[in-house]
Scaffold this motif. Structure first.
Motif, PDB file in Angstrom:
ATOM      1  N   LYS A   1      -8.198  -1.648  -2.894  1.00 24.51           N
ATOM      2  CA  LYS A   1      -7.862  -0.309  -3.391  1.00 24.51           C
ATOM      3  C   LYS A   1      -8.226   0.735  -2.342  1.00 24.51           C
ATOM      4  O   LYS A   1      -9.353   0.762  -1.850  1.00 24.51           O
ATOM      5  CB  LYS A   1      -8.644  -0.076  -4.694  1.00 24.51           C
ATOM      6  N   GLU A   2      -7.269   1.570  -1.968  1.00 25.32           N
ATOM      7  CA  GLU A   2      -7.562   2.721  -1.103  1.00 25.32           C
ATOM      8  C   GLU A   2      -7.911   3.883  -2.016  1.00 25.32           C
ATOM      9  O   GLU A   2      -7.045   4.435  -2.708  1.00 25.32           O
ATOM     10  CB  GLU A   2      -6.335   3.028  -0.226  1.00 25.32           C
ATOM     11  N   TRP A   3      -9.196   4.245  -2.048  1.00 28.40           N
ATOM     12  CA  TRP A   3      -9.631   5.296  -2.967  1.00 28.40           C
ATOM     13  C   TRP A   3      -9.270   6.677  -2.445  1.00 28.40           C
ATOM     14  O   TRP A   3      -9.065   7.599  -3.204  1.00 28.40           O
ATOM     15  CB  TRP A   3     -11.147   5.197  -3.212  1.00 28.40           C
ATOM     16  N   ILE A   4      -9.219   6.787  -1.122  1.00 33.23           N
ATOM     17  CA  ILE A   4      -8.873   8.094  -0.547  1.00 33.23           C
ATOM     18  C   ILE A   4      -7.364   8.086  -0.356  1.00 33.23           C
ATOM     19  O   ILE A   4      -6.853   7.722   0.706  1.00 33.23           O
ATOM     20  CB  ILE A   4      -9.617   8.313   0.775  1.00 33.23           C
ATOM     21  N   GLN A   5      -6.674   8.412  -1.410  1.00 30.50           N
ATOM     22  CA  GLN A   5      -5.215   8.233  -1.392  1.00 30.50           C
ATOM     23  C   GLN A   5      -4.533   9.182  -0.429  1.00 30.50           C
ATOM     24  O   GLN A   5      -4.904  10.335  -0.295  1.00 30.50           O
ATOM     25  CB  GLN A   5      -4.673   8.472  -2.791  1.00 30.50           C
ATOM     26  N   ASN A   6      -3.528   8.644   0.238  1.00 32.15           N
ATOM     27  CA  ASN A   6      -2.660   9.480   1.072  1.00 32.15           C
ATOM     28  C   ASN A   6      -1.320   8.782   1.109  1.00 32.15           C
ATOM     29  O   ASN A   6      -1.210   7.619   0.733  1.00 32.15           O
ATOM     30  CB  ASN A   6      -3.247   9.637   2.470  1.00 32.15           C
TER      31      ASN A   6
ATOM     32  N   LEU B   1      -2.882 -13.643   1.175  1.00 39.74           N
ATOM     33  CA  LEU B   1      -2.409 -12.270   1.338  1.00 39.74           C
ATOM     34  C   LEU B   1      -3.552 -11.294   1.073  1.00 39.74           C
ATOM     35  O   LEU B   1      -4.349 -11.515   0.167  1.00 39.74           O
ATOM     36  CB  LEU B   1      -1.355 -11.986   0.273  1.00 39.74           C
ATOM     37  N   VAL B   2      -3.571 -10.238   1.852  1.00 42.84           N
ATOM     38  CA  VAL B   2      -4.486  -9.136   1.567  1.00 42.84           C
ATOM     39  C   VAL B   2      -3.597  -7.909   1.428  1.00 42.84           C
ATOM     40  O   VAL B   2      -2.873  -7.553   2.355  1.00 42.84           O
ATOM     41  CB  VAL B   2      -5.512  -8.944   2.712  1.00 42.84           C
ATOM     42  N   CYS B   3      -3.612  -7.321   0.247  1.00 43.17           N
ATOM     43  CA  CYS B   3      -2.638  -6.282  -0.056  1.00 43.17           C
ATOM     44  C   CYS B   3      -3.344  -4.963  -0.419  1.00 43.17           C
ATOM     45  O   CYS B   3      -4.140  -4.921  -1.353  1.00 43.17           O
ATOM     46  CB  CYS B   3      -1.779  -6.782  -1.224  1.00 43.17           C
ATOM     47  N   VAL B   4      -3.027  -3.928   0.320  1.00 43.93           N
ATOM     48  CA  VAL B   4      -3.670  -2.626   0.103  1.00 43.93           C
ATOM     49  C   VAL B   4      -2.773  -1.753  -0.776  1.00 43.93           C
ATOM     50  O   VAL B   4      -1.551  -1.710  -0.577  1.00 43.93           O
ATOM     51  CB  VAL B   4      -3.944  -1.931   1.463  1.00 43.93           C
ATOM     52  N   SER B   5      -3.402  -1.037  -1.720  1.00 43.51           N
ATOM     53  CA  SER B   5      -2.627  -0.222  -2.660  1.00 43.51           C
ATOM     54  C   SER B   5      -1.805   0.840  -1.920  1.00 43.51           C
ATOM     55  O   SER B   5      -2.162   1.278  -0.822  1.00 43.51           O
ATOM     56  CB  SER B   5      -3.573   0.476  -3.641  1.00 43.51           C
ATOM     57  N   ARG B   6      -0.684   1.191  -2.518  1.00 39.21           N
ATOM     58  CA  ARG B   6       0.158   2.236  -1.934  1.00 39.21           C
ATOM     59  C   ARG B   6       0.817   2.972  -3.088  1.00 39.21           C
ATOM     60  O   ARG B   6       1.291   2.324  -4.040  1.00 39.21           O
ATOM     61  CB  ARG B   6       1.217   1.624  -1.011  1.00 39.21           C
ATOM     62  N   ALA B   7       0.852   4.307  -2.991  1.00 37.73           N
ATOM     63  CA  ALA B   7       1.428   5.107  -4.073  1.00 37.73           C
ATOM     64  C   ALA B   7       2.824   4.584  -4.408  1.00 37.73           C
ATOM     65  O   ALA B   7       3.618   4.287  -3.505  1.00 37.73           O
ATOM     66  CB  ALA B   7       1.508   6.563  -3.636  1.00 37.73           C
ATOM     67  N   GLY B   8       3.103   4.443  -5.676  1.00 41.26           N
ATOM     68  CA  GLY B   8       4.445   4.015  -6.098  1.00 41.26           C
ATOM     69  C   GLY B   8       4.568   2.513  -6.321  1.00 41.26           C
ATOM     70  O   GLY B   8       5.608   2.047  -6.775  1.00 41.26           O
ATOM     71  N   SER B   9       3.545   1.739  -5.974  1.00 36.41           N
ATOM     72  CA  SER B   9       3.617   0.284  -6.189  1.00 36.41           C
ATOM     73  C   SER B   9       2.423  -0.174  -7.018  1.00 36.41           C
ATOM     74  O   SER B   9       1.312   0.334  -6.854  1.00 36.41           O
ATOM     75  CB  SER B   9       3.594  -0.471  -4.859  1.00 36.41           C
ATOM     76  N   ASP B  10       2.689  -1.140  -7.883  1.00 38.51           N
ATOM     77  CA  ASP B  10       1.621  -1.670  -8.729  1.00 38.51           C
ATOM     78  C   ASP B  10       1.515  -3.177  -8.473  1.00 38.51           C
ATOM     79  O   ASP B  10       2.126  -3.993  -9.166  1.00 38.51           O
ATOM     80  CB  ASP B  10       1.973  -1.387 -10.204  1.00 38.51           C
ATOM     81  N   PRO B  11       0.733  -3.562  -7.448  1.00 35.53           N
ATOM     82  CA  PRO B  11       0.700  -4.979  -7.058  1.00 35.53           C
ATOM     83  C   PRO B  11       0.160  -5.898  -8.155  1.00 35.53           C
ATOM     84  O   PRO B  11       0.640  -7.017  -8.300  1.00 35.53           O
ATOM     85  CB  PRO B  11      -0.189  -4.997  -5.819  1.00 35.53           C
ATOM     86  N   ALA B  12      -0.798  -5.411  -8.951  1.00 29.90           N
ATOM     87  CA  ALA B  12      -1.381  -6.273 -10.003  1.00 29.90           C
ATOM     88  C   ALA B  12      -0.295  -6.625 -11.018  1.00 29.90           C
ATOM     89  O   ALA B  12      -0.175  -7.787 -11.449  1.00 29.90           O
ATOM     90  CB  ALA B  12      -2.541  -5.561 -10.683  1.00 29.90           C
TER      91      ALA B  12
END
Ligand SMILES: O=P(O)(O)OP(=O)(O)OP(=O)(O)OC[C@H]1O[C@@H](n2cnc3c(O)ncnc32)[C@H](O)[C@@H]1O
Ligand SMILES: NC(=O)c1ccc[n+]([C@@H]2O[C@H](COP(=O)(O)O)[C@@H](O)[C@H]2O)c1
Ligand SMILES: [Mg+2]
Length: 270
Positions: free
Chosen positions: A202-207, A171-182
């Motif tokens: 980690k998506e550093w440029i959050q949107n 799996l390759v999982c990209v961060s998303r506001a509201g979720s804490d995959p770790a």
């Protein structure tokens, strides 16, 4: 570069409609995997879900595939694949992974056949140029952190399918506001066991681009420019795809997760 493992990224979802963020997922994931020094990403595949998925507001796969095709016109490595959407019913994600894995196996075999029939001089030149195309690529499921979180929704995923996803594929999982995959991985014995095969990006440029919010804006006649490609906006306008009526599609399907596993005759084996 010669010894890097070739890798294909596959993203499954509604893509209703495809957004700039969906495409960014691939760019982020590719950078991350290249930075590991172990992988060479050779292809990205977007697989829009079958209409039988029955999610509220899900417009026809014909449109979702067409929009994804238009959006990906600017990418030289990501493509849309309609196979999943063309099946008779909704099918589980692991079966989509198996299909694409078998396809890459088939492709490799035919390339090897092709090479065998070439003269030795041509063969050695092409071999050194395209090592990454001469070994079987790995296939990994690309998703956002909210997708990973759905693994713990009761009755939504079979445990053996989650195991196959993280053990056999990865799996390759990209961060998303509201979720804490770790945190989610830490809490799951199964995911912790196969942590080495789960890449957190980690998506550093959050949107917070979400297809649902895009649909709501479209229904209200608000602008979605710079959130989805212009070509997709033109397609949506031309076909008048997202309306209050389309938003009511599959409404009241509150038991959707349970339905996915209980009332379907699945044409593919488990
Ligand atoms: O509101 P819905 O209709 O659910 O749309 P969505 O924006 O979540 O889009 P999809 O469900 O079609 O998502 C397909 C995949 O893309 C991921 N994804 C979508 N938008 C994302 C974002 O802004 N950040 C990270 N991942 C995202 C999502 O987690 C899925 O793995
Ligand atoms: N058991 C399963 O394999 C399973 C269950 C629920 C959703 N899914 C997939 O996850 C994706 C979810 O997409 P959405 O975030 O748009 O709902 C879809 O591609 C769907 O087919 C798979
Ligand atoms: Mg979603």
């Amino acid at each position: 570069m010669k010894s890097r493992i070739p890798l294909i990224l596959l993203a499954c979802g509604s893509f209703n409609p495809i957004t700039n963020m969906h495409m960014r997922l691939f760019e982020l994931a590719r950078d991350h995997l290249h930075q590991t020094g172990r992988y060479q990403v050779i292809e990205g595949i977007i697989s829009p879900v079958n209409d039988g998925y029955g999610k509220k507001g899900l417009v026809s796969a014909r449109h979702r595939v067409a929009m994804a095709k238009l959006a990906l016109g600017t990418s030289d490595w990501i493509r849309v694949d309609p196979w999943e959407s063309e099946q008779e019913t909704w099918i589980e994600t692991v079966k989509v992974l198996r299909h694409h894995y078998n396809e890459s196996l088939r492709l490799l075999q035919s390339k090897k056949e092709f090479m065998k029939n070439k003269r030795p001089i041509e063969r050695s030149a092409e071999d050194s140029l395209s090592y990454q195309y001469s070994v079987l690529p790995e296939l990994k499921l690309l998703c956002g952190a909210d997708f990973l979180q759905t693994f713990k929704t009761p009755n939504l995923w079979k445990e053996e399918h989650i195991t196959e996803v993280v053990e056999k594929f990865g799996l390759v999982c990209v961060s998303r506001a509201g979720s804490d995959p770790a945190q989610h991985i830490k809490e799951s014995e199964l995911l912790s066991k196969f942590q080495h095969n789960i890449f957190l990006v980690k998506e550093w440029i959050q949107n917070e681009i979400s297809a649902t919010q895009i649909r709501y804006a479209l229904c209200r006649g608000l602008s979605v420019k710079y959130l989805i490609p212009d070509s997709v906006i033109a397609y949506i306008t031309h076909h008048n795809i997202y309306t209050e009526e389309s938003e009511r599609k599959n409404e009241g399907d509150l038991l959707q997760p349970l339905k996915l596993h209980s009332s379907r005759v699945n044409p593919l084996n488990d």
